[in-house]
Write a protein that holds these residues in place. Structure first.
Motif, PDB file in Angstrom:
ATOM      1  N   THR A 110       0.837  -1.205   0.000  1.00  0.00           N
ATOM      2  CA  THR A 110       0.000   0.000   0.000  1.00  0.00           C
ATOM      3  C   THR A 110       0.872   1.256   0.000  1.00  0.00           C
ATOM      4  O   THR A 110       0.580   2.230  -0.702  1.00  0.00           O
ATOM      5  CB  THR A 110      -0.948   0.006   1.210  1.00  0.00           C
ATOM      6  N   ARG A 119       0.607   3.708  -3.196  1.00  0.00           N
ATOM      7  CA  ARG A 119      -0.506   4.479  -2.640  1.00  0.00           C
ATOM      8  C   ARG A 119      -1.145   5.442  -3.637  1.00  0.00           C
ATOM      9  O   ARG A 119      -2.375   5.573  -3.660  1.00  0.00           O
ATOM     10  CB  ARG A 119      -0.113   5.195  -1.352  1.00  0.00           C
ATOM     11  N   GLU A 120      -0.339   6.126  -4.465  1.00  0.00           N
ATOM     12  CA  GLU A 120      -0.929   7.046  -5.441  1.00  0.00           C
ATOM     13  C   GLU A 120      -1.799   6.291  -6.449  1.00  0.00           C
ATOM     14  O   GLU A 120      -2.899   6.724  -6.793  1.00  0.00           O
ATOM     15  CB  GLU A 120       0.159   7.814  -6.190  1.00  0.00           C
ATOM     16  N   GLU A 147      -4.793   1.324   3.979  1.00  0.00           N
ATOM     17  CA  GLU A 147      -5.166   2.477   3.158  1.00  0.00           C
ATOM     18  C   GLU A 147      -5.518   3.675   4.027  1.00  0.00           C
ATOM     19  O   GLU A 147      -5.168   4.810   3.694  1.00  0.00           O
ATOM     20  CB  GLU A 147      -6.327   2.098   2.234  1.00  0.00           C
ATOM     21  N   LEU A 188      -5.213   5.103  -5.171  1.00  0.00           N
ATOM     22  CA  LEU A 188      -6.217   6.169  -5.233  1.00  0.00           C
ATOM     23  C   LEU A 188      -6.823   6.270  -6.623  1.00  0.00           C
ATOM     24  O   LEU A 188      -8.033   6.414  -6.778  1.00  0.00           O
ATOM     25  CB  LEU A 188      -5.589   7.511  -4.840  1.00  0.00           C
ATOM     26  N   TYR A 195      -2.103   5.131   5.159  1.00  0.00           N
ATOM     27  CA  TYR A 195      -1.278   5.786   4.139  1.00  0.00           C
ATOM     28  C   TYR A 195      -2.019   6.836   3.310  1.00  0.00           C
ATOM     29  O   TYR A 195      -1.437   7.844   2.915  1.00  0.00           O
ATOM     30  CB  TYR A 195      -0.668   4.754   3.196  1.00  0.00           C
ATOM     31  N   LEU A 196      -3.293   6.592   3.018  1.00  0.00           N
ATOM     32  CA  LEU A 196      -3.991   7.476   2.091  1.00  0.00           C
ATOM     33  C   LEU A 196      -4.621   8.674   2.788  1.00  0.00           C
ATOM     34  O   LEU A 196      -4.961   9.652   2.139  1.00  0.00           O
ATOM     35  CB  LEU A 196      -5.063   6.701   1.310  1.00  0.00           C
TER      36      LEU A 196
END
Length: 198
Positions: free
Chosen positions: A93, A97-98, A162, A101, A165-166
């Motif tokens: 993740t 991560r980008e 998520e 998304l 990190y997001l």
């Protein structure tokens, strides 16, 4: 659909372009330029930019599942396996991560939730087998449908990674987030015997 070299070139190019420019600003012409193929080649495999998103999601999941299978030790307990899955999921993740998304926005736009379920099925089945083995050996206690349980566990672990990190969850450490999800899963798997009798 045959996944040949041009298919892989397009998916890898889409990964690169979307990571750099974002999902909305990335264009098919930029993707094919990065891939080094003609624009018409793109439409042999995908009917729109959004249609490539499930392929990106599948590539990320394949990286996750491959790392999990490589890290799996059949001699260890189900709880060691779950801890390993949490570690790998947080690592992947962070790395993607980008793109994760973009996958969410693209899948929602493209209405590809059936495709999402399809690409996850090998992972669900793999964990279901591990849970079944643990259940038969008395390491966990559950009367729940194991396929549904595997899905819930995977969804919970991914959601935890998520969220960390997001959403830039700075008020909690990564280890705290990992420990909380593991504690919840372990409690559910070991305490469900009493719940099943209720």
């Amino acid at each position: 659909m045959k996944q040949d070299n041009k298919y892989e070139l397009l998916v890898n190019a889409a990964l690169t372009v979307m990571k750099e420019k974002g999902f909305e600003k990335a264009s098919v012409s930029q993707i094919v330029k990065e891939a080094g193929v003609a624009q018409g080649t793109f439409y042999l495999y995908f009917d729109s930019k959004s249609a490539i998103v499930p392929a990106i999601a599948e590539k990320i999941l394949n990286a996750l599942f491959l790392k999990i299978k490589q890290s799996f030790n059949a001699e260890e307990t189900i709880f060691y396996t779950l801890e390993m899955i949490v570690e790998v999921t947080f690592d992947i993740t962070k790395e993607y991560r980008e793109l994760i998304l973009f996958c969410y926005s693209g899948l929602a736009y493209y209405h590809s939730f059936e495709r999402w379920e399809e690409i996850y099925q090998p992972y669900y089945s793999w964990l279901e087998e591990r849970l079944d083995h643990a259940n038969q050996n008395g390491l966990i206690h559950t009367n729940l449908d194991l396929n549904s349980l595997a899905k819930m566990i995977i969804d919970l672990i991914e959601n935890s990674a998520e969220t960390y990190y997001l959403t830039n969850e700075s008020d909690r450490s990564m280890e705290h987030s990992k420990n909380q999800v593991l504690l919840f899963i372990k409690s559910a798997l070991t305490d469900s015997q009493s719940l099943n009798k209720a």
